[in-house]
Design a protein around this motif. Structure first.
Motif, PDB file in Angstrom:
ATOM      1  N   LEU A  24      14.190 -42.311  -8.227  1.00 46.55           N
ATOM      2  CA  LEU A  24      13.253 -43.395  -8.041  1.00 46.55           C
ATOM      3  C   LEU A  24      12.909 -43.873  -9.442  1.00 46.55           C
ATOM      4  CD1 LEU A  24      10.340 -43.617  -5.618  1.00 46.55           C
ATOM      5  CD2 LEU A  24       9.907 -44.058  -8.020  1.00 46.55           C
ATOM      6  N   GLN A  25      13.172 -45.135  -9.738  1.00 46.13           N
ATOM      7  CA  GLN A  25      12.895 -45.671 -11.073  1.00 46.13           C
ATOM      8  C   GLN A  25      11.702 -46.610 -11.017  1.00 46.13           C
ATOM      9  OE1 GLN A  25      16.133 -47.705 -13.088  1.00 46.13           O
ATOM     10  NE2 GLN A  25      14.696 -48.752 -14.411  1.00 46.13           N
ATOM     11  N   LEU A  26      10.651 -46.275 -11.762  1.00 46.60           N
ATOM     12  CA  LEU A  26       9.536 -47.190 -11.923  1.00 46.60           C
ATOM     13  C   LEU A  26      10.023 -48.342 -12.786  1.00 46.60           C
ATOM     14  CD1 LEU A  26       6.677 -44.632 -12.586  1.00 46.60           C
ATOM     15  CD2 LEU A  26       7.159 -45.865 -10.470  1.00 46.60           C
ATOM     16  N   LYS A  27       9.663 -49.564 -12.406  1.00 45.89           N
ATOM     17  CA  LYS A  27      10.215 -50.741 -13.074  1.00 45.89           C
ATOM     18  C   LYS A  27       9.134 -51.805 -13.179  1.00 45.89           C
ATOM     19  CE  LYS A  27      14.118 -53.893 -12.524  1.00 45.89           C
ATOM     20  NZ  LYS A  27      14.680 -53.755 -13.834  1.00 45.89           N
ATOM     21  N   TYR A  28       9.085 -52.471 -14.321  1.00 48.72           N
ATOM     22  CA  TYR A  28       8.178 -53.602 -14.517  1.00 48.72           C
ATOM     23  C   TYR A  28       8.997 -54.863 -14.317  1.00 48.72           C
ATOM     24  CZ  TYR A  28       4.283 -56.275 -16.415  1.00 48.72           C
ATOM     25  OH  TYR A  28       3.233 -57.149 -16.572  1.00 48.72           O
ATOM     26  N   GLY A  39       4.457 -59.623 -15.264  1.00 50.46           N
ATOM     27  CA  GLY A  39       5.303 -58.899 -14.334  1.00 50.46           C
ATOM     28  C   GLY A  39       4.486 -58.064 -13.370  1.00 50.46           C
ATOM     29  N   LEU A  40       5.208 -57.359 -12.512  1.00 45.59           N
ATOM     30  CA  LEU A  40       4.585 -56.498 -11.513  1.00 45.59           C
ATOM     31  C   LEU A  40       5.202 -55.107 -11.562  1.00 45.59           C
ATOM     32  CD1 LEU A  40       4.529 -58.899  -8.441  1.00 45.59           C
ATOM     33  CD2 LEU A  40       2.550 -58.018  -9.677  1.00 45.59           C
ATOM     34  N   PRO A  41       4.384 -54.074 -11.609  1.00 45.58           N
ATOM     35  CA  PRO A  41       4.908 -52.718 -11.506  1.00 45.58           C
ATOM     36  C   PRO A  41       5.489 -52.505 -10.103  1.00 45.58           C
ATOM     37  CG  PRO A  41       2.699 -52.705 -12.418  1.00 45.58           C
ATOM     38  CD  PRO A  41       2.957 -54.082 -11.879  1.00 45.58           C
ATOM     39  N   THR A  42       6.681 -51.975 -10.033  1.00 45.65           N
ATOM     40  CA  THR A  42       7.346 -51.728  -8.766  1.00 45.65           C
ATOM     41  C   THR A  42       8.291 -50.542  -8.936  1.00 45.65           C
ATOM     42  OG1 THR A  42       8.549 -52.792  -6.934  1.00 45.65           O
ATOM     43  CG2 THR A  42       9.209 -53.408  -9.178  1.00 45.65           C
ATOM     44  N   PHE A  43       9.196 -50.339  -7.999  1.00 44.74           N
ATOM     45  CA  PHE A  43      10.194 -49.282  -8.145  1.00 44.74           C
ATOM     46  C   PHE A  43      11.477 -49.679  -7.447  1.00 44.74           C
ATOM     47  CE2 PHE A  43       8.311 -48.239  -4.088  1.00 44.74           C
ATOM     48  CZ  PHE A  43       9.377 -47.768  -3.335  1.00 44.74           C
TER      49      PHE A  43
END
Length: 103
Positions: A24-28, A39-43
């Motif tokens: 699972l990669q946390l992604k901005y 941006g939005l923090p997502t995964f």
């Protein structure tokens, strides 16, 4: 950095992970939002960890984040699944209340 995944969120991740991706990669996410600080923090689910990633403490699912994007996330976070959407939050507040299962 630490991420707690609730049982409801873990169940939905397992259901969506039809390709058995390992991380699972946390992604901005900044696509379509202007400059790099909007941006939005997502995964997302990914198959491998690269040199630009570091591990996020998580006992449920191996989790990673790009070193350069870590500044956009809290030190202690929770991923939950509520009313058909994922929610990423921290003790300081909600980072993203509506993460779609299709994203």
């Amino acid at each position: 950095m630490k991420l707690t995944i609730t049982p409801d969120a873990q169940g939905k991740i397992n259901e969506l992970n039809v390709h058995n991706l390992k991380f699972l990669q946390l992604k901005y996410d900044t696509k379509g939002l202007g400059c790099g600080v909007n941006g939005l923090p997502t995964f997302i689910l990914v198959s491998r960890k690269e040199d630009k990633h570091f591990e996020v403490e998580n006992n449920t699912f191996p989790t990673i984040i790009e070193k350069m994007q870590a500044v956009f996330f809290a030190d202690d976070m929770k991923l939950d699944y509520i009313n058909g959407m994922f929610r990423l939050s921290s003790p300081e507040g909600i980072l993203n209340p509506f993460i779609s299962t299709s994203s």
